[in-house]
Design an enzyme around this catalytic site. Sequence first.
Site, PDB file in Angstrom:
ATOM      1  N   TYR A 157      25.014  44.496  73.796  1.00  0.00           N
ATOM      2  CA  TYR A 157      25.665  43.327  74.392  1.00  0.00           C
ATOM      3  C   TYR A 157      27.163  43.562  74.289  1.00  0.00           C
ATOM      4  O   TYR A 157      27.695  43.679  73.181  1.00  0.00           O
ATOM      5  CB  TYR A 157      25.306  42.064  73.617  1.00  0.00           C
ATOM      6  CG  TYR A 157      23.876  41.573  73.832  1.00  0.00           C
ATOM      7  CD1 TYR A 157      23.600  40.602  74.784  1.00  0.00           C
ATOM      8  CD2 TYR A 157      22.819  42.071  73.077  1.00  0.00           C
ATOM      9  CE1 TYR A 157      22.300  40.133  74.983  1.00  0.00           C
ATOM     10  CE2 TYR A 157      21.519  41.616  73.264  1.00  0.00           C
ATOM     11  CZ  TYR A 157      21.270  40.647  74.230  1.00  0.00           C
ATOM     12  OH  TYR A 157      19.983  40.190  74.420  1.00  0.00           O
ATOM     13  N   LYS A 217      15.385  34.571  75.907  1.00  0.00           N
ATOM     14  CA  LYS A 217      14.448  33.614  75.306  1.00  0.00           C
ATOM     15  C   LYS A 217      13.463  32.954  76.273  1.00  0.00           C
ATOM     16  O   LYS A 217      12.504  32.320  75.829  1.00  0.00           O
ATOM     17  CB  LYS A 217      15.250  32.507  74.601  1.00  0.00           C
ATOM     18  CG  LYS A 217      15.970  32.990  73.368  1.00  0.00           C
ATOM     19  CD  LYS A 217      14.971  33.375  72.305  1.00  0.00           C
ATOM     20  CE  LYS A 217      15.609  34.011  71.097  1.00  0.00           C
ATOM     21  NZ  LYS A 217      14.694  34.916  70.397  1.00  0.00           N
ATOM     22  N   TYR A 235      17.205  35.777  67.049  1.00  0.00           N
ATOM     23  CA  TYR A 235      16.882  36.783  68.049  1.00  0.00           C
ATOM     24  C   TYR A 235      15.416  37.234  67.935  1.00  0.00           C
ATOM     25  O   TYR A 235      14.714  37.352  68.945  1.00  0.00           O
ATOM     26  CB  TYR A 235      17.826  37.996  67.942  1.00  0.00           C
ATOM     27  CG  TYR A 235      17.914  38.767  69.241  1.00  0.00           C
ATOM     28  CD1 TYR A 235      18.993  38.601  70.102  1.00  0.00           C
ATOM     29  CD2 TYR A 235      16.901  39.648  69.618  1.00  0.00           C
ATOM     30  CE1 TYR A 235      19.062  39.285  71.313  1.00  0.00           C
ATOM     31  CE2 TYR A 235      16.962  40.332  70.822  1.00  0.00           C
ATOM     32  CZ  TYR A 235      18.043  40.151  71.657  1.00  0.00           C
ATOM     33  OH  TYR A 235      18.100  40.821  72.857  1.00  0.00           O
ATOM     34  N   HIS A 288      12.054  47.533  68.624  1.00  0.00           N
ATOM     35  CA  HIS A 288      13.435  47.679  68.157  1.00  0.00           C
ATOM     36  C   HIS A 288      13.648  46.822  66.913  1.00  0.00           C
ATOM     37  O   HIS A 288      13.182  45.695  66.861  1.00  0.00           O
ATOM     38  CB  HIS A 288      14.419  47.205  69.232  1.00  0.00           C
ATOM     39  CG  HIS A 288      14.507  48.123  70.418  1.00  0.00           C
ATOM     40  ND1 HIS A 288      15.411  47.926  71.427  1.00  0.00           N
ATOM     41  CD2 HIS A 288      13.824  49.244  70.738  1.00  0.00           C
ATOM     42  CE1 HIS A 288      15.274  48.887  72.325  1.00  0.00           C
ATOM     43  NE2 HIS A 288      14.301  49.693  71.938  1.00  0.00           N
ATOM     44  N   PRO A 313      20.072  33.783  80.293  1.00  0.00           N
ATOM     45  CA  PRO A 313      19.312  34.946  79.810  1.00  0.00           C
ATOM     46  C   PRO A 313      19.901  35.663  78.589  1.00  0.00           C
ATOM     47  O   PRO A 313      19.230  36.513  78.008  1.00  0.00           O
ATOM     48  CB  PRO A 313      19.298  35.888  81.019  1.00  0.00           C
ATOM     49  CG  PRO A 313      20.464  35.491  81.839  1.00  0.00           C
ATOM     50  CD  PRO A 313      20.654  34.030  81.617  1.00  0.00           C
TER      51      PRO A 313
END
Length: 400
Positions: A207, A303, A391, A75, A299
């Site tokens: 998210y 990571k 990220y 992604h 979470p």
Amino acid sequence: MKNMRTQIGIVGAGPAGLVLSHLLHLEGIESVVIENRSRQYVEERVRAGVLEQGTVDMMVETGVGERLKREGLVHYGVNLRFSRRTHHINFAELAGGQGITIYAQHEVIKDLSNARLAAGGQIFYEVEDVSVDNFEPHSSSKPSIRFRKDGEPYELTSDFIAGCDGFHGICRPSIPSGVLEVFERVYPFAWLGILAEAPPSSEELIYAYHERGFALLSMRSPTISRLYIQCSPEEDILNWPDARIWEELHRRLATDDGWKLTEGPVTQKGITPMRSFVIEPMQYGKMFLAGDAAHIVPPTGAKGLNLAVADVRVLARAFSEFYKSGRTHLLEEYSRTCLRRVWKVQRFSWWMTSMLHLFEGDNAFDQRRQLAELDYVTGSRAASQSLAENYVGLPMDWGS
Ligand code: APR
Ligand code: PHB
């Protein structure tokens, strides 16, 4: 008592223990891994599934990335959804072409344990009564790990012990009290997660911030969705029949643009508490802690696995320097080197968590502030770039 000897005794066959054993093998360093669960259990345990670019590169470069390259879903962005609208954070553009790969943690574990066993590596599964000794700074004997396997007592002596036995392991608590400083935050919520036999309703992760609480849409494959909703840590999973979970997901993920959530049979569900936790230092004498044994992140941001891998990369290098040249410099720097990354990743995971969850006791001001933050993060190139670079994974700091 059966006596064995190795260079590095590793407690725990999770990502930290197995990656360490694999990297050491490539450096010509011998290790033995002991694990209290069965092989099947650790290879099926459902955990997270997002790999940073650096984790993927390490697996590919060290010869355990074949299946990952074939089956992993690459992604180049994630979505933030709030006020019924979706905003894309484009990693390809904001993070120098780096991406993330969706590949379940237990698949990583399978690839690593297969590689270790194929190379003649020793992993003892289903051991009991594990204890660690003689790792203290001035101990005159070699560090030892004692355990039972099939009822028989064993003693494994080594030059060093790697405590890779997770948050509930025995290595961290074996360090004398007063040595470690604990930094901790427990969040007043948990995640209820499901695996569903349903094609993911979005190509990339979503998210979602919602007044009923956070929701996350993730996936494991083109046919399996992984979904989470924020819930109370005291929640009983029995109060959550599948229909109630789907209803809540529909509400929290709803948009005004015709987007639809695809349902499917739920094959697994569970509740995960959330905490931020760090101990300092990550070393005592000849005991080196890595991964969840030394730190836990909530979470949000995915990571945990990546941070465990980053620790053991630093540790493998330090052991390698020691065996090649006798120098202990990198071993002495291990904790300091890791903690710089650990704290940045803690900050990022805490920030994502704070921005996206509903906190009990927060008022309308706090909710407006969270919405303003989301608006800023998705509207400002500088802010979205900061999210993107964290990220996909910060660069490794190898220490000096
Ligand atoms: N003796 C031997 N093995 C033990 C003991 C013990 N006393 N206690 C725990 N273990 C094993 C556990 O069964 C587990 O397989 O140690 C392993 C620790 O693995 P993880 O908990 O996966 O921790 P780590 O390797 O640091 O990986 C961190 O895993 O928990 C996820 O979200 C977390 O993604 C993060 C990553
Ligand atoms: C997951 O797919 O399990 C997942 C994805 C993203 C997260 C956490 C977990 O932030």
